[in-house]
Motif scaffolding. Structure first.
Motif, PDB file in Angstrom:
ATOM      1  N   HIS A  56       0.830  -1.195   0.000  1.00  0.00           N
ATOM      2  CA  HIS A  56       0.000   0.000   0.000  1.00  0.00           C
ATOM      3  C   HIS A  56       0.872   1.255   0.000  1.00  0.00           C
ATOM      4  O   HIS A  56       1.933   1.293   0.628  1.00  0.00           O
ATOM      5  CB  HIS A  56      -0.905  -0.024   1.238  1.00  0.00           C
ATOM      6  CG  HIS A  56      -1.951   1.025   1.223  1.00  0.00           C
ATOM      7  ND1 HIS A  56      -1.712   2.315   1.635  1.00  0.00           N
ATOM      8  CD2 HIS A  56      -3.248   0.990   0.839  1.00  0.00           C
ATOM      9  CE1 HIS A  56      -2.805   3.028   1.499  1.00  0.00           C
ATOM     10  NE2 HIS A  56      -3.758   2.254   1.022  1.00  0.00           N
ATOM     11  N   PRO A  57       0.458   2.317  -0.695  1.00  0.00           N
ATOM     12  CA  PRO A  57       1.273   3.532  -0.764  1.00  0.00           C
ATOM     13  C   PRO A  57       1.606   4.161   0.589  1.00  0.00           C
ATOM     14  O   PRO A  57       2.518   4.977   0.679  1.00  0.00           O
ATOM     15  CB  PRO A  57       0.393   4.478  -1.597  1.00  0.00           C
ATOM     16  CG  PRO A  57      -0.458   3.573  -2.424  1.00  0.00           C
ATOM     17  CD  PRO A  57      -0.720   2.380  -1.577  1.00  0.00           C
ATOM     18  N   GLY A 385      -2.793   0.108  -9.743  1.00  0.00           N
ATOM     19  CA  GLY A 385      -2.577   0.827  -8.494  1.00  0.00           C
ATOM     20  C   GLY A 385      -3.715   0.732  -7.504  1.00  0.00           C
ATOM     21  O   GLY A 385      -3.709   1.425  -6.481  1.00  0.00           O
ATOM     22  N   THR A 386      -4.712  -0.128  -7.757  1.00  0.00           N
ATOM     23  CA  THR A 386      -5.840  -0.280  -6.837  1.00  0.00           C
ATOM     24  C   THR A 386      -5.368  -0.816  -5.489  1.00  0.00           C
ATOM     25  O   THR A 386      -4.593  -1.773  -5.428  1.00  0.00           O
ATOM     26  CB  THR A 386      -6.892  -1.235  -7.431  1.00  0.00           C
ATOM     27  OG1 THR A 386      -7.387  -0.693  -8.649  1.00  0.00           O
ATOM     28  CG2 THR A 386      -8.043  -1.451  -6.464  1.00  0.00           C
ATOM     29  N   ASN A 387      -5.859  -0.220  -4.410  1.00  0.00           N
ATOM     30  CA  ASN A 387      -5.520  -0.678  -3.066  1.00  0.00           C
ATOM     31  C   ASN A 387      -6.439  -1.828  -2.661  1.00  0.00           C
ATOM     32  O   ASN A 387      -7.671  -1.716  -2.758  1.00  0.00           O
ATOM     33  CB  ASN A 387      -5.664   0.463  -2.051  1.00  0.00           C
ATOM     34  CG  ASN A 387      -4.672   1.578  -2.314  1.00  0.00           C
ATOM     35  OD1 ASN A 387      -3.600   1.349  -2.844  1.00  0.00           O
ATOM     36  ND2 ASN A 387      -5.047   2.802  -1.955  1.00  0.00           N
ATOM     37  N   VAL A 406      -2.212  -4.147  -8.392  1.00  0.00           N
ATOM     38  CA  VAL A 406      -2.867  -3.847  -7.126  1.00  0.00           C
ATOM     39  C   VAL A 406      -1.792  -3.610  -6.068  1.00  0.00           C
ATOM     40  O   VAL A 406      -0.663  -4.105  -6.173  1.00  0.00           O
ATOM     41  CB  VAL A 406      -3.816  -4.983  -6.681  1.00  0.00           C
ATOM     42  CG1 VAL A 406      -4.900  -5.204  -7.707  1.00  0.00           C
ATOM     43  CG2 VAL A 406      -3.048  -6.270  -6.421  1.00  0.00           C
ATOM     44  N   ARG A 407      -2.136  -2.847  -5.042  1.00  0.00           N
ATOM     45  CA  ARG A 407      -1.236  -2.588  -3.921  1.00  0.00           C
ATOM     46  C   ARG A 407      -1.784  -3.341  -2.719  1.00  0.00           C
ATOM     47  O   ARG A 407      -2.890  -3.066  -2.239  1.00  0.00           O
ATOM     48  CB  ARG A 407      -1.144  -1.089  -3.630  1.00  0.00           C
ATOM     49  CG  ARG A 407      -0.715  -0.244  -4.843  1.00  0.00           C
ATOM     50  CD  ARG A 407       0.694  -0.557  -5.310  1.00  0.00           C
ATOM     51  NE  ARG A 407       1.697  -0.145  -4.347  1.00  0.00           N
ATOM     52  CZ  ARG A 407       2.323   1.038  -4.368  1.00  0.00           C
ATOM     53  NH1 ARG A 407       2.027   1.927  -5.302  1.00  0.00           N
ATOM     54  NH2 ARG A 407       3.238   1.319  -3.468  1.00  0.00           N
ATOM     55  N   THR A 408      -1.038  -4.312  -2.233  1.00  0.00           N
ATOM     56  CA  THR A 408      -1.503  -5.198  -1.176  1.00  0.00           C
ATOM     57  C   THR A 408      -1.149  -4.635   0.201  1.00  0.00           C
ATOM     58  O   THR A 408      -0.476  -3.608   0.322  1.00  0.00           O
ATOM     59  CB  THR A 408      -0.900  -6.594  -1.352  1.00  0.00           C
ATOM     60  OG1 THR A 408       0.529  -6.491  -1.361  1.00  0.00           O
ATOM     61  CG2 THR A 408      -1.365  -7.213  -2.668  1.00  0.00           C
ATOM     62  N   PHE A 409      -1.600  -5.357   1.250  1.00  0.00           N
ATOM     63  CA  PHE A 409      -1.412  -4.861   2.609  1.00  0.00           C
ATOM     64  C   PHE A 409      -0.323  -5.676   3.316  1.00  0.00           C
ATOM     65  O   PHE A 409       0.486  -6.338   2.679  1.00  0.00           O
ATOM     66  CB  PHE A 409      -2.750  -4.901   3.362  1.00  0.00           C
ATOM     67  CG  PHE A 409      -2.851  -3.907   4.478  1.00  0.00           C
ATOM     68  CD1 PHE A 409      -2.615  -2.555   4.258  1.00  0.00           C
ATOM     69  CD2 PHE A 409      -3.193  -4.306   5.763  1.00  0.00           C
ATOM     70  CE1 PHE A 409      -2.711  -1.625   5.290  1.00  0.00           C
ATOM     71  CE2 PHE A 409      -3.294  -3.396   6.796  1.00  0.00           C
ATOM     72  CZ  PHE A 409      -3.051  -2.053   6.565  1.00  0.00           C
ATOM     73  N   TYR A 443      -7.413   3.577   4.196  1.00  0.00           N
ATOM     74  CA  TYR A 443      -6.459   3.067   3.201  1.00  0.00           C
ATOM     75  C   TYR A 443      -7.025   3.008   1.782  1.00  0.00           C
ATOM     76  O   TYR A 443      -6.295   2.691   0.845  1.00  0.00           O
ATOM     77  CB  TYR A 443      -5.972   1.680   3.613  1.00  0.00           C
ATOM     78  CG  TYR A 443      -5.117   1.694   4.857  1.00  0.00           C
ATOM     79  CD1 TYR A 443      -3.816   2.193   4.829  1.00  0.00           C
ATOM     80  CD2 TYR A 443      -5.600   1.212   6.065  1.00  0.00           C
ATOM     81  CE1 TYR A 443      -3.023   2.209   5.971  1.00  0.00           C
ATOM     82  CE2 TYR A 443      -4.816   1.220   7.220  1.00  0.00           C
ATOM     83  CZ  TYR A 443      -3.538   1.727   7.159  1.00  0.00           C
ATOM     84  OH  TYR A 443      -2.759   1.746   8.292  1.00  0.00           O
ATOM     85  N   TRP A 445      -9.322   0.911   0.371  1.00  0.00           N
ATOM     86  CA  TRP A 445      -9.413  -0.438  -0.216  1.00  0.00           C
ATOM     87  C   TRP A 445     -10.618  -0.543  -1.133  1.00  0.00           C
ATOM     88  O   TRP A 445     -11.732  -0.152  -0.777  1.00  0.00           O
ATOM     89  CB  TRP A 445      -9.535  -1.486   0.901  1.00  0.00           C
ATOM     90  CG  TRP A 445      -8.307  -1.566   1.767  1.00  0.00           C
ATOM     91  CD1 TRP A 445      -7.021  -1.393   1.387  1.00  0.00           C
ATOM     92  CD2 TRP A 445      -8.270  -1.841   3.178  1.00  0.00           C
ATOM     93  NE1 TRP A 445      -6.166  -1.547   2.453  1.00  0.00           N
ATOM     94  CE2 TRP A 445      -6.907  -1.825   3.566  1.00  0.00           C
ATOM     95  CE3 TRP A 445      -9.237  -2.103   4.140  1.00  0.00           C
ATOM     96  CZ2 TRP A 445      -6.506  -2.063   4.885  1.00  0.00           C
ATOM     97  CZ3 TRP A 445      -8.843  -2.340   5.448  1.00  0.00           C
ATOM     98  CH2 TRP A 445      -7.499  -2.321   5.812  1.00  0.00           C
TER      99      TRP A 445
END
Length: 687
Positions: A56-57, A385-387, A406-409, A443, A445
């Motif tokens: 995640h960013p 870039g989807t969270n 995607v941006r994972t956690f 965040y 999501w």
């Protein structure tokens, strides 16, 4: 005996082959995927400290890659051969590492039989770590250091100092520092040798040990952390995050049962023999201090069981030889056979547990058995870039496969990259729906991929919409995205298919829940068709249990229903009773279905008792009522009483007729009176 007639290296090769076979199983964990992700970034960015493009960013720090050499090579294997390449890579290291372990132990005491027995015990603990992770490269490094340091020890007062060993120990430490954080053990293993040499007056050896230590310490500083290696080690040895990571927790008492599903049995055998040898004065200072180091590591975190077994092995073989000394030929042979059988039993217990929990052994099935492949296909539709919220497990695979889409956690890189607070937030966000929704706002999501049996799934079940099914995971999206729930699909828990599946639109599974042709889609379609559709179609789509190992229980349960619908009652009974012993919860749907009545009473009882034993005090009232009815039909008043009274307390009216039967036919007056009273309580209207 056969073993003494074989050459030592032949025995070592045979045990190496056994180890390689034990590593022949699917990729079970998610860790290999984040190692490959980091290896790919090391190659792309040309540095061991890479810019983070996957989490995640909110996580903006660069990521140090301490195990970069392993990460790069395992990524290369994956690119060349695919996921099966990871299995082949693991098998190679398992075989080579065990071959080195055998020679390291044999170098301590040149006894082929004793070395073979000790190595079998070590293997029973090491096999639990046979996965495509950097620890596989650490095994041969540790064995190599133990082997070479035996050469550093003086065999006689006139023996010349070992000079080439210093270079060998330095080289191993250098490689070790690039593949796994346990390289910090290397210098510590030479210190007892230096003390022993100084104590016994071998001054030349002390100098050699000093040069070896200097070289190994210098090699240690070549790791990606450099001078920060101490902070790296401390981060993995304590803190809130490590207290909540299963691998890093100390062993429990239950895990230390001799034949528990753990790596303790072999370590316990080795430790017992080593203690006996130490009490008889047969274990050297070097070896008992090494053994104590291994035990200390294991008591810190049970992930070190294999490492501890290897560190205890030199002391164990000295104890083994001491036990044999002074015995007559027959007694000596009997003792060795007994210890050999115990080592074989420990290895067998490990193999059996590994097959059940990480299998199937001897087969490298695809990713669908343990990883979120349906989620991967679903998330491909999202903008770059989807969270996405991901569990501690599962996020690494998605980040690797989707390569930044995607941006994972927070994932298994804790505490390498994510800190105590990060992981605590990830845990707290799944405690209830309100906290998850607050975290989702923070965040941003747009989807969540969570384990079906975890708290996150329970928090999301009634808040977001399930849109994809995997064997172990469910993918959710917010209801604002316009998605509709999948009819007949159960997003959380062991059951994927709801009892009302027959009311759903025919063919829903193949259209929405999983990609066409995947084992999960095949299972869901077969489960639907078996219960309310075409048996022939169900037979054609149902995957084999080995292809979908994490769902093998439900797959077998569908087979039971298929046999019942084909009126193959005897085969259905055999399979149902076997499942009641091994995977009872997979039979929950059968227990609630009228199809259960097609089985003989003995089989019905096995199914229901298996479920009740698994759920214990949380057994559902209707299960107890059903079980009480079956027990009453068999004339077993004791069983009927036990479950009927508890079902009555829960308020299930289905048990009324069993209470009537007990009130009239029970052998003792108290049971008759209690049954009458419970029936009256059950049927009386509440105030």
């Amino acid at each position: 005996m056969l073993i003494p007639r074989l050459r030592p290296n032949t025995v070592a090769l045979m045990l190496g082959a056994v180890a390689a076979i034990l590593a022949w199983h699917p990729v079970f964990e998610s860790d290999p995927y984040w190692h490959m992700l980091l290896g790919r970034e090391v190659l792309r960015q040309g540095t061991r400290t890479v810019v983070e493009h996957y989490a995640h960013p909110a996580f903006t720090a660069p990521c140090i890659v301490p195990e970069w050499l392993w990460d790069v090579t395992v990524y290369g294997m994956y690119e060349a051969v695919g996921s099966r390449g990871l299995v082949v890579w693991t098998m190679m290291f398992a075989g080579f590492g065990t071959w080195l372990v055998w020679h390291a132990v044999y170098r301590t005491c040149a006894d082929t039989v004793a070395t073979t027995i000790v190595t079998m015990a070590v293997l029973s603990s090491l096999a639990w770590r046979f996965e495509a992770r950097p620890e596989m490269a650490a095994i041969p490094c540790l064995a190599g250091v133990l082997w070479l340091r035996e050469t550093l020890r003086p065999r006689s007062a006139t023996e010349a100092p070992a000079k080439r060993v210093v270079l060998g120990l330095t080289a191993i430490t250098f490689v070790w520092a690039q593949v796994h954080g346990s390289f910090v053990l290397a210098p510590a293993l030479v210190v007892p040798v230096a003390v022993e040499c100084w104590w016994t007056g071998h001054r030349a050896r002390v100098r050699q040990c000093g040069w070896a230590l200097a070289g190994m310490l210098a090699a240690s500083l070549t790791s990606a952390h450099g001078l920060g290696v101490v902070s790296y080690v401390l981060a993995h040895s304590g803190g809130d995050a490590t207290a909540h990571i299963l691998d890093m927790k100390p062993p429990t008492v239950a895990a230390m049962a001799p034949l528990a599903s753990s790596a303790f049995a072999g370590l316990a055998l080795l430790g017992t023999v080593a203690v006996v040898g130490a009490l008889r004065g047969a274990v050297s200072f070097v070896h008992w201090t090494t053994a104590l180091l291994g035990v200390a590591l294991y008591l810190t975190a049970h992930r070190f069981a294999g490492t501890a077994a290897l560190l205890v092995a030199p002391a164990a073989i000295q104890g083994f030889v001491e036990l044999s000394r002074g015995m007559s030929g027959l007694t000596r042979r009997s003792g060795r056979i007994a210890l050999g059988l115990l080592a074989a039993l420990a290895l067998f217990a490990s193999v059996r547990s590994l097959h059940r929990e990480r299998g199937p052994l001897f087969e490298a099935v695809g990713d669908s058995a343990y990883h979120p492949t349906s989620a991967r296909e679903r998330l491909r539709r999202f903008p770059k870039g989807t969270n996405v919220f991901t569990d501690y497990r599962g996020g690494a695979e998605l980040a690797f496969w989707l390569d930044g889409r995607v941006r994972t956690f927070v994932d298994g890189r804790t505490p390498l990259y994510f800190d105590d607070t990060d992981m605590a937030i990830a845990r707290d966000a799944t405690l209830d729906t309100a906290r998850f929704m607050r975290a989702a706002e923070r965040y941003g999501w747009r989807a969540a991929v969570v384990e079906r049996t975890g708290s996150a799934c329970a928090a999301l079940e009634h808040a977001w919409v399930p849109v994809a099914a995997d064997a172990l995971y469910t993918t959710f999206v917010p209801p604002t995205d316009g998605e509709l729930p999948i009819p007949g699909f159960v997003p959380c828990g062991p059951e994927l298919v709801a009892p009302n599946v027959c009311e759903a639109d025919p063919g829903w599974v193949l259209r929405t829940a999983a990609p066409d042709g995947s084992p999960v889609a095949g299972y869901l379609a077969a489960a639907e068709q078996t219960r309310c559709g075409d048996i022939a179609l169900a037979e054609g789509t149902l995957p084999s249990p080995r292809a979908l190992w994490s769902l093998r229980g439900p797959v077998h349960a569908v087979e039971v229903l298929l046999h019942i619908r084909r009126h193959e009652i005897e085969r259905a009974q055999e399979l149902a009773e076997a499942l009641a012993r091994s995977e009872p919860m997979s039979l929950m749907y059968l227990a609630a279905s009228p199809a259960l009545d097609a089985l003989p009473l003995a089989a019905q009882r096995s199914v229901l008792e298996g479920i009740a034993a698994q759920m214990d005090d949380e057994t559902l009232p209707w299960v107890r009522s059903q079980l009480a009815i079956v027990c009453a039909a068999q004339g077993d008043a004791s069983c009927a009483k036990f479950h009927a009274f508890r079902a009555a307390l829960a308020g299930d009216p289905a048990v009324t007729r069993v209470l009537e039967w007990l009130a009239q036919t029970a052998g003792d007056p108290r049971t008759r009176a209690d049954a009458h009273a419970w029936r009256k309580t059950l049927v009386s209207p509440r105030p």
